[in-house]
Design an enzyme around this catalytic site. Structure first.
Site, PDB file in Angstrom:
ATOM      1  N   LYS A 191      -8.703  -9.746  -7.731  1.00 38.79           N
ATOM      2  CA  LYS A 191      -9.018  -9.976  -9.142  1.00 38.79           C
ATOM      3  C   LYS A 191      -8.373  -8.896  -9.996  1.00 38.79           C
ATOM      4  O   LYS A 191      -8.817  -7.759 -10.050  1.00 38.79           O
ATOM      5  CB  LYS A 191     -10.520  -9.994  -9.411  1.00 38.79           C
ATOM      6  CG  LYS A 191     -10.780 -10.635 -10.773  1.00 38.79           C
ATOM      7  CD  LYS A 191     -12.015 -10.160 -11.498  1.00 38.79           C
ATOM      8  CE  LYS A 191     -11.887  -8.845 -12.159  1.00 38.79           C
ATOM      9  NZ  LYS A 191     -10.959  -8.767 -13.319  1.00 38.79           N
ATOM     10  N   GLY A 244     -11.427   1.614 -10.886  1.00 40.00           N
ATOM     11  CA  GLY A 244     -11.740   1.475 -12.304  1.00 40.00           C
ATOM     12  C   GLY A 244     -12.654   2.594 -12.741  1.00 40.00           C
ATOM     13  O   GLY A 244     -12.628   3.687 -12.172  1.00 40.00           O
ATOM     14  N   SER A 245     -13.489   2.299 -13.709  1.00 36.62           N
ATOM     15  CA  SER A 245     -14.317   3.360 -14.285  1.00 36.62           C
ATOM     16  C   SER A 245     -15.527   3.653 -13.398  1.00 36.62           C
ATOM     17  O   SER A 245     -15.985   2.805 -12.618  1.00 36.62           O
ATOM     18  CB  SER A 245     -14.799   2.944 -15.678  1.00 36.62           C
ATOM     19  OG  SER A 245     -15.614   1.811 -15.587  1.00 36.62           O
ATOM     20  N   THR A 246     -16.063   4.849 -13.542  1.00 34.66           N
ATOM     21  CA  THR A 246     -17.242   5.241 -12.777  1.00 34.66           C
ATOM     22  C   THR A 246     -18.435   4.373 -13.163  1.00 34.66           C
ATOM     23  O   THR A 246     -19.237   3.994 -12.308  1.00 34.66           O
ATOM     24  CB  THR A 246     -17.507   6.747 -12.980  1.00 34.66           C
ATOM     25  OG1 THR A 246     -16.405   7.467 -12.397  1.00 34.66           O
ATOM     26  CG2 THR A 246     -18.783   7.202 -12.303  1.00 34.66           C
ATOM     27  N   GLU A 266     -12.522   3.740  -6.101  1.00 36.16           N
ATOM     28  CA  GLU A 266     -11.625   4.780  -6.612  1.00 36.16           C
ATOM     29  C   GLU A 266     -11.854   4.817  -8.115  1.00 36.16           C
ATOM     30  O   GLU A 266     -11.500   3.870  -8.815  1.00 36.16           O
ATOM     31  CB  GLU A 266     -10.184   4.436  -6.234  1.00 36.16           C
ATOM     32  CG  GLU A 266      -9.281   5.636  -6.274  1.00 36.16           C
ATOM     33  CD  GLU A 266      -8.528   5.696  -7.573  1.00 36.16           C
ATOM     34  OE1 GLU A 266      -9.009   6.416  -8.477  1.00 36.16           O
ATOM     35  OE2 GLU A 266      -7.505   5.030  -7.690  1.00 36.16           O
ATOM     36  N   CYS A 300      -5.605   7.713 -13.387  1.00 36.69           N
ATOM     37  CA  CYS A 300      -6.895   8.270 -12.977  1.00 36.69           C
ATOM     38  C   CYS A 300      -6.758   9.736 -12.579  1.00 36.69           C
ATOM     39  O   CYS A 300      -7.684  10.502 -12.726  1.00 36.69           O
ATOM     40  CB  CYS A 300      -7.498   7.434 -11.862  1.00 36.69           C
ATOM     41  SG  CYS A 300      -6.295   6.857 -10.682  1.00 36.69           S
ATOM     42  N   GLU A 397     -13.697  11.674 -19.324  1.00 41.82           N
ATOM     43  CA  GLU A 397     -12.369  11.107 -19.093  1.00 41.82           C
ATOM     44  C   GLU A 397     -11.927  10.347 -20.345  1.00 41.82           C
ATOM     45  O   GLU A 397     -12.628   9.456 -20.813  1.00 41.82           O
ATOM     46  CB  GLU A 397     -12.419  10.145 -17.901  1.00 41.82           C
ATOM     47  CG  GLU A 397     -11.074   9.516 -17.609  1.00 41.82           C
ATOM     48  CD  GLU A 397     -11.101   8.601 -16.371  1.00 41.82           C
ATOM     49  OE1 GLU A 397     -11.996   7.747 -16.278  1.00 41.82           O
ATOM     50  OE2 GLU A 397     -10.216   8.775 -15.512  1.00 41.82           O
TER      51      GLU A 397
HETATM   52  P1  NAD Z   1     -13.391  -1.173 -15.824  1.00 42.07           P
HETATM   53  O1  NAD Z   1     -13.808  -0.276 -14.736  1.00 42.07           O
HETATM   54  O2  NAD Z   1     -14.453  -1.873 -16.581  1.00 42.07           O
HETATM   55  O3  NAD Z   1     -12.367  -2.293 -15.270  1.00 42.07           O
HETATM   56  C1  NAD Z   1     -11.659  -2.204 -14.064  1.00 42.07           C
HETATM   57  C2  NAD Z   1     -11.741  -3.527 -13.309  1.00 42.07           C
HETATM   58  O4  NAD Z   1     -13.092  -3.817 -13.013  1.00 42.07           O
HETATM   59  C3  NAD Z   1     -11.217  -4.733 -14.079  1.00 42.07           C
HETATM   60  O5  NAD Z   1     -10.591  -5.621 -13.172  1.00 42.07           O
HETATM   61  C4  NAD Z   1     -12.490  -5.357 -14.608  1.00 42.07           C
HETATM   62  O6  NAD Z   1     -12.351  -6.735 -14.858  1.00 42.07           O
HETATM   63  C5  NAD Z   1     -13.432  -5.124 -13.459  1.00 42.07           C
HETATM   64  N1  NAD Z   1     -14.849  -5.137 -13.810  1.00 42.07           N
HETATM   65  C6  NAD Z   1     -15.427  -4.761 -14.987  1.00 42.07           C
HETATM   66  N2  NAD Z   1     -16.754  -4.935 -14.923  1.00 42.07           N
HETATM   67  C7  NAD Z   1     -17.036  -5.428 -13.696  1.00 42.07           C
HETATM   68  C8  NAD Z   1     -18.242  -5.803 -13.024  1.00 42.07           C
HETATM   69  N3  NAD Z   1     -19.441  -5.712 -13.609  1.00 42.07           N
HETATM   70  N4  NAD Z   1     -18.160  -6.250 -11.755  1.00 42.07           N
HETATM   71  C9  NAD Z   1     -16.971  -6.329 -11.127  1.00 42.07           C
HETATM   72  N5  NAD Z   1     -15.802  -6.011 -11.713  1.00 42.07           N
HETATM   73  C10 NAD Z   1     -15.828  -5.553 -12.978  1.00 42.07           C
HETATM   74  O7  NAD Z   1     -12.489  -0.329 -16.796  1.00 42.07           O
HETATM   75  P2  NAD Z   1     -12.146  -0.604 -18.356  1.00 42.07           P
HETATM   76  O8  NAD Z   1     -13.366  -0.956 -19.142  1.00 42.07           O
HETATM   77  O9  NAD Z   1     -11.008  -1.503 -18.442  1.00 42.07           O
HETATM   78  O10 NAD Z   1     -11.735   0.875 -18.753  1.00 42.07           O
HETATM   79  C11 NAD Z   1     -12.751   1.791 -19.080  1.00 42.07           C
HETATM   80  C12 NAD Z   1     -12.449   3.168 -18.586  1.00 42.07           C
HETATM   81  O11 NAD Z   1     -12.328   3.143 -17.168  1.00 42.07           O
HETATM   82  C13 NAD Z   1     -11.139   3.781 -19.027  1.00 42.07           C
HETATM   83  O12 NAD Z   1     -11.203   4.325 -20.294  1.00 42.07           O
HETATM   84  C14 NAD Z   1     -10.949   4.804 -17.964  1.00 42.07           C
HETATM   85  O13 NAD Z   1     -11.712   5.951 -18.252  1.00 42.07           O
HETATM   86  C15 NAD Z   1     -11.498   4.161 -16.727  1.00 42.07           C
HETATM   87  N6  NAD Z   1     -10.454   3.579 -15.874  1.00 42.07           N
HETATM   88  C16 NAD Z   1     -10.142   4.220 -14.719  1.00 42.07           C
HETATM   89  C17 NAD Z   1      -9.151   3.704 -13.904  1.00 42.07           C
HETATM   90  C18 NAD Z   1      -8.761   4.350 -12.619  1.00 42.07           C
HETATM   91  O14 NAD Z   1      -7.643   4.162 -12.179  1.00 42.07           O
HETATM   92  N7  NAD Z   1      -9.627   5.100 -11.963  1.00 42.07           N
HETATM   93  C19 NAD Z   1      -8.484   2.553 -14.259  1.00 42.07           C
HETATM   94  C20 NAD Z   1      -8.846   1.886 -15.445  1.00 42.07           C
HETATM   95  C21 NAD Z   1      -9.842   2.421 -16.220  1.00 42.07           C
END
Ligand code: NAD
Ligand code: MN
Length: 495
Positions: A191, A244-246, A266, A300, A397
């Site tokens: 996804k 993605g995000s924490t 991660e 990240c 972050e």
């Molecule tokens: P996010 O963590 O919400 O999104 C990352 C992925 O997770 C996307 O594919 C999203 O569709 C999916 N996702 C979101 N909510 C979900 C849920 N409840 N269940 C399963 N999957 C879900 O990140 P964002 O809102 O796009 O960005 C927010 C912040 O996250 C950024 O500002 C940054 O600080 C951080 N971020 C970190 C990384 C990294 O590489 N570690 C990458 C992107 C964003």
């Protein structure tokens, strides 16, 4: 300098794949929904993509389950799986121009970086993991229990794996997960992030072309709260690998607890980059600037907290500010652009909020500090000096082209300050003193430490987080632990 325009592809050319890939078929969403895909350099919608909902996720999980239980993938010889993964690497390289074009349209990064950086890096994951497909071995274990036993372990695929990836390196991070998952014999539902769904669909298409059987790699663009949540909650998914995000990482854990699926995470970072007075200062300035501003700071592992020894603080701050001010920020299809926009208007708002908070808390922007223009989501590379350890811009972050500079005197102070964060993804050290480099590296609470370099990644180097930066590791042979189960077989011998 203007590069020859022949290098730059036509952004207006149609996109080949915009539907869901489930069980080897290109299908519409069950409810017919689609969502808009934006070019962050302009803010314009350039295509629509089918939006997976829970029903589509269920279809994809069933396809992956069927491919795992009854398909040819697991029964294929390791050598044949290896060859298929290598072919997929070759196909990525052969299609680098088109994948790079689509990645730039969707994500915004400079086209030449997408074509010559992201695509080859993703291909390298498939080349590297292709080698492991034939080397996933168990062990023979001598035991001390009375009697005569032959005990051995088998490393088996976990099963059906959901891979949820972010928008900063859409293809690369998909490859970090898909390549080892497939090398170990799993089947995958990928996804991509809703901001950047397209390169994942191309990866799915090329996987079929490489001879990876239908259903082994399914690609389901959709939103996190709907498709991502459904995938994470699904009772027939054996593992989720998430980047993605924490905050979302925590939601993943909650959703995964129903069937106690395995989870690797991660997550975010706020990585410290330490410059000692004996460093090659020019190299430290260049490397530290690249370490934060690369990909517009949407990385990240970005070196977002700079700790500079007082003897060289002014020189380093001025040097990095000068590099930042000279960076050409612009449309990814302008060959002179060195960094592109932020990925979305929402993310622009988030980063702008942090800039404002920096000013409100009294930080001084030596350079940058504002959005550039009013079309597209561009932010000027920014260096904040005169910051204090408790400010929001020092603790949280930002995920944008924003670095904070702090001054230090003593080495033991600086490592404590560097580790004073809930994150632990990466860190940097700039010094000519070999002993100090290794001693500091050992004290860093982070999954990666770069010495006299920053943001060096390789398929063979494990990457992942201490503390709230995550669980598990990506890349290297370490990642194979996360994509396999260990089975112990204990055989009593003789009569
Ligand atoms: P996010 O963590 O919400 O999104 C990352 C992925 O997770 C996307 O594919 C999203 O569709 C999916 N996702 C979101 N909510 C979900 C849920 N409840 N269940 C399963 N999957 C879900 O990140 P964002 O809102 O796009 O960005 C927010 C912040 O996250 C950024 O500002 C940054 O600080 C951080 N971020 C970190 C990384 C990294 O590489 N570690 C990458 C992107 C964003
Ligand atoms: Mn996009």
């Amino acid at each position: 300098m203007t590069a020859p325009s022949i290098l730059i592809p036509d952004p207006a050319k149609a996109i080949s794949r915009t539907r869901l890939l489930i069980g080897g078929e290109w299908v519409d969403a069950a409810d017919g929904k689609e969502f808009d895909v934006y070019n962050p350099s302009t803010g314009d919608v350039f295509c629509q993509v089918s939006e997976a909902g829970p029903e589509d996720i269920d279809r994809a999980v069933r396809a992956a389950r069927e491919a795992f239980d009854n398909g040819p993938w697991r029964r294929m010889s390791p050598l044949d799986r290896s060859k298929a993964l290598w072919r997929l690497g070759d196909l990525l390289v052969a299609n680098a121009e088109e994948i790079g074009r689509v990645e730039t349209l969707d994500q915004g990064k400079p086209y030449l970086m997408a074509r010559d950086g992201d695509v080859p890096s993703a291909a390298n994951l498939f080349y590297y993991m292709s080698g492991w497909a034939t080397k996933i071995e168990g062990e023979v274990i001598p035991i001390s229990a009375p009697g005569d036993y032959h005990v051995y372990t088998r490393r088996e695929a976990v099963g059906v794996v959901g891979c949820i990836v972010p928008w900063n390196f859409p293809l690369v991070i998909a490859a970090w997960k898909v390549a080892p998952a497939l090398a170990a014999g799993n089947t995958v539902i990928l996804k991509p992030a809703e901001q950047t769904p397209l390169s994942a669909l191309m990866l799915g298409e090329l996987a079929l072309e490489a001879g990876i059987p239908p259903g082994v790699l399914n690609v389901v663009p959709g939103f996190g709260a709907r498709a991502g949540q459904a995938l994470t909650e699904h009772g027939d998914v054996d593992k989720v690998s998430f980047t993605g995000s924490t905050a979302t990482g925590r939601r993943i854990l909650d959703a995964a607890k129903g069937n106690l699926k395995k989870v690797s995470l991660e997550l975010g970072g706020k990585s410290a980059n330490i410059i000692l007075p004996d460093a090659d200062i020019d190299a430290a300035i260049q490397g530290s600037a690249a370490g934060i501003f690369f990909n517009a700071g949407q990385a990240c592992a970005a070196g977002s907290r700079l700790y500079v020894h007082e003897d060289v603080y002014d020189q380093v701050v001025e040097g990095i500010a000068a590099v930042a001010a000279g960076i050409k920020v612009g449309d990814g299809f302008d060959p002179t652009s060195e960094i592109g926009p932020l990925v979305s208007s929402q993310h622009l708002d988030r980063v702008s909020g942090y800039l404002q908070s920096g000013f409100d808390e009294g930080a001084r922007a030596v350079t940058g500090g504002a959005r550039i223009g009013d079309r597209g989501y561009f932010v000027a590379p920014t260096l904040f000096a005169d910051v204090t350890p408790t400010q929001k811009i020092v603790r949280e972050e930002i995920f944008g082209p924003v670095v904070v500079a702090l001054k230090f005197k003593e080495l033991d102070q600086v490592i404590a300050a560097a580790n004073d964060t809930r994150y632990g993804l990466a860190g940097g050290i700039w010094t000519r003193d070999v002993s100090k480099a290794h001693q500091l590296a050992a004290q860093f609470q982070s999954g990666t430490v770069w010495v006299n370099c920053y943001q060096v990644f390789d398929a063979a180097m494990p990457f992942g987080g201490y503390k709230e930066s995550g669980w598990g590791r990506e890349m290297g042979h370490e990642v194979l632990h996360d994509f396999t189960e260990v089975k112990t077989v204990c055989v009593k011998l003789g009569g």
